[in-house]
Write an enzyme that holds these catalytic residues in place. Structure first.
Site, PDB file in Angstrom:
ATOM      1  N   GLU A  17      20.140  20.397  -8.110  1.00  0.00           N
ATOM      2  CA  GLU A  17      20.541  20.512  -6.697  1.00  0.00           C
ATOM      3  C   GLU A  17      19.661  21.451  -5.889  1.00  0.00           C
ATOM      4  O   GLU A  17      20.156  22.390  -5.247  1.00  0.00           O
ATOM      5  CB  GLU A  17      22.005  20.961  -6.602  1.00  0.00           C
ATOM      6  CG  GLU A  17      22.968  19.946  -7.157  1.00  0.00           C
ATOM      7  CD  GLU A  17      24.434  20.250  -6.839  1.00  0.00           C
ATOM      8  OE1 GLU A  17      24.747  21.413  -6.557  1.00  0.00           O
ATOM      9  OE2 GLU A  17      25.246  19.319  -6.881  1.00  0.00           O
ATOM     10  N   GLU A  65      26.404  14.397 -12.293  1.00  0.00           N
ATOM     11  CA  GLU A  65      27.701  15.072 -12.122  1.00  0.00           C
ATOM     12  C   GLU A  65      28.608  14.218 -11.240  1.00  0.00           C
ATOM     13  O   GLU A  65      28.145  13.636 -10.256  1.00  0.00           O
ATOM     14  CB  GLU A  65      27.578  16.429 -11.410  1.00  0.00           C
ATOM     15  CG  GLU A  65      26.975  17.524 -12.223  1.00  0.00           C
ATOM     16  CD  GLU A  65      26.852  18.848 -11.456  1.00  0.00           C
ATOM     17  OE1 GLU A  65      27.683  19.117 -10.556  1.00  0.00           O
ATOM     18  OE2 GLU A  65      25.922  19.595 -11.766  1.00  0.00           O
TER      19      GLU A  65
HETATM   20  C1  BG6 Z   1      27.620  21.189  -8.199  1.00  0.00           C
HETATM   21  C2  BG6 Z   1      26.983  22.134  -9.159  1.00  0.00           C
HETATM   22  O1  BG6 Z   1      27.196  21.537  -6.917  1.00  0.00           O
HETATM   23  O2  BG6 Z   1      28.974  21.206  -8.037  1.00  0.00           O
HETATM   24  C3  BG6 Z   1      27.935  22.726 -10.202  1.00  0.00           C
HETATM   25  O3  BG6 Z   1      25.863  21.569  -9.784  1.00  0.00           O
HETATM   26  C4  BG6 Z   1      29.263  23.048  -9.568  1.00  0.00           C
HETATM   27  O4  BG6 Z   1      27.309  23.853 -10.757  1.00  0.00           O
HETATM   28  C5  BG6 Z   1      29.853  21.762  -9.013  1.00  0.00           C
HETATM   29  O5  BG6 Z   1      30.178  23.655 -10.445  1.00  0.00           O
HETATM   30  C6  BG6 Z   1      31.191  21.969  -8.333  1.00  0.00           C
HETATM   31  O6  BG6 Z   1      31.106  22.966  -7.352  1.00  0.00           O
HETATM   32  P1  BG6 Z   1      32.079  24.215  -7.365  1.00  0.00           P
HETATM   33  O7  BG6 Z   1      31.603  25.088  -6.259  1.00  0.00           O
HETATM   34  O8  BG6 Z   1      33.437  23.686  -7.135  1.00  0.00           O
HETATM   35  O9  BG6 Z   1      31.935  24.855  -8.703  1.00  0.00           O
END
Ligand code: BG6
Length: 471
Positions: A169, A371
């Site tokens: 990201e 993800e």
């Molecule tokens: C993504 C990241 O942006 O979202 C992760 O790659 C992150 O590291 C995930 O945990 C969810 O975001 P957050 O802020 O809810 O942890």
């Protein structure tokens, strides 16, 4: 469009799950590891939220966790290597042998269990020492230091790792001041100029890692893991349609266009020039960027947005993730057609399908979902269970849309749900849980960090065993 979904996924489809080092490992100073910017940022909120010191304790419990992955039938595990475990100061003369060994053990253990390791080289956790030495990505030295780090990983693990992701990201990280070492600067032009210079250095670093992978591990595949944040026009007003395009261009496509085509696209150069934020470029950079074209596009998808035009007089917000405002281009409004989580992340499985189309139509490269998941406050009930039917619904709806995208002919290599196990959320500690496996700890008490399979774990196990035929 409804498609008969039976036998859609290829037999070698990688049903995976993901985590990142600082969010799951703990052992923040064990085995000679140095501090990272993610550690330092998390320690600032240690009185409210779980920090990275112990996290989910994967560093000590990885064997047990990999057994849980094997029992789930996981085909791939996307994890990140902590740069500061390999080079505690970011650019030490020799890599840290204990750090190297830790990931050797993790990779070997995954392979022994038939799980494909998919490695992110850098997931938000630049060694703090590089911020102290030269303010991290501000200096071109960061490009050489990342290159050396990437080459060390490729040389050492390249005989076993077939899929690599250089930077997680980049397009979001560049908006998070605390991860860049920019938090001490006042908002304003100077800060934005610096941000765009750092972004440019990260592009060069990423391109060099892709090139190094092609040179050192010619049979491996390498590609980005970027945050795809698609926007719909808030209305059919032509200005709003352009606003949505601008949002897509200036937050998403500028990044992937540069990765794939090896140069800043004209619309992005024009935007930066207009703001006075064009980065300084050196001779030879063009060749570096051109040599860094990826083999696939990896993307993280959680939410979609609705964009409307905003006038040039609107007050800017370049860093907010949910409510950015780019005066004269776009701002966001709630999308009345979508539900949202308690964190105001709009839930949009159809937007996931749109993402596959957008990215494949634009680049014609295979796609990898790096993800996708739901963060919320899960509860361990009095029977010792976590009944997370809402997560099952989220995953089912999203995987269903991915299945239709595959049926429509889009090549998808892998799907990684976020996260295999509860992790320290990058903004909300353990209050916001993502895992298929519950970690019995809370913000300030680690307790025994017992692992509990959630209802979604059993559901995903069934999905994997039917190769996505039965959701
Ligand atoms: C993504 C990241 O942006 O979202 C992760 O790659 C992150 O590291 C995930 O945990 C969810 O975001 P957050 O802020 O809810 O942890």
């Amino acid at each position: 469009m409804d498609i008969n979904n039976n036998k859609i996924f290829p037999m070698d489809f990688l049903w995976g799950a993901a985590t990142s080092a600082f969010q799951v490992e703990g052992g923040y100073s064990d085995g000679g590891k140095g501090l990272s910017v993610a550690d330092v940022a998390s320690f600032k909120h240690s009185d409210q939220y779980a920090d990275t010191k112990i996290a989910s304790d994967f560093y000590h419990k990885y064997k047990q966790d990999i057994q849980l992955m094997a029992e789930l039938g996981l085909k791939s595990y996307r994890f990140s290597i902590a740069w500061a475990r390999i080079f505690p100061n970011g650019n030490d003369e020799q890599p840290n042998t204990e750090g190297i060994k830790f990931y050797d053990d993790v990779i070997n253990s995954l392979l022994e269990n038939g799980i494909e390791p998919i490695v992110t080289m850098y997931h938000f956790d630049m060694p703090q020492a590089l911020i102290d030495q030269y303010n991290g990505w501000q200096s071109r030295k960061s490009i050489d230091d990342f290159d050396r780090y990437a080459r060390t990983l490729l040389q050492h693990y390249g005989d076993r790792v077939k899929y690599w992701l250089p930077i997680n990201e980049q397009n979001l990280m560049i908006r998070k001041d605390k991860l860049l070492g920019l938090q001490h600067l006042e908002s304003g032009d100077m800060k934005e100029r610096l941000r765009h210079q750092m972004n440019y250095h990260m592009f060069l670093a990423s391109a060099k890692a892709v090139d190094a992978c092609h040179e050192l591990c010619p049979t491996a595949k390498i590609g980005p893991a970027f945050a795809y944040l698609p926007a719909y026009p808030a209305t059919s007003r032509p200005e709003d349609v352009l606003a949505a395009q601008d949002s897509d261009r200036l937050l998403n496509h500028y990044l992937t266009d540069t990765y794939v085509f090896g140069e800043y696209p004209a619309y992005y150069k024009h935007y930066l020039e207009k703001q006075g934020w064009l980065p300084q470029i050196q001779d030879g950079d063009e060749e570096i960027l051109k040599a860094g074209s990826p083999d696939f596009i990896g993307f993280n998808y959680y939410v979609s947005f609705a964009a409307q035009y905003c006038s040039p007089e609107t007050k800017a917000d370049y860093t907010s993730i949910l409510n950015p405002v780019l005066p004269g281009y776009f701002e966001y409004v709630p999308n009345e057609y979508l539900d949202a989580t308690e964190y105001n992340w709009q839930i949009d499985p159809t937007g996931f399908r749109k993402s596959f189309r957008d990215l494949y139509d634009r680049y014609h490269l295979p796609l990898m979902v790096t993800e996708n998941g739901l963060g919320t406050a899960d509860v361990l009930n009095s029977e010792g269970k976590v009944v997370d039917m809402y997560r099952i619904k989220y995953l089912k709806d999203h995987i269903g849309q991915m299945r239709t995208a595959v049926a429509e002919g889009i090549p998808v290599i892998a799907y990684h749900m976020w996260a295999f196990i509860d992790i320290v959320s990058s903004s909300n500690g353990f209050k916001k849980r993502y895992g298929l496996v519950y970690v019995d700890r809370n913000e300030l008490e680690e307790k025994e960090l017992r692992r509990v399979r959630k209802e979604s774990y059993y559901w995903y196990k069934h999905v994997i065993s039917t190769n996505g035929d039965d959701l």
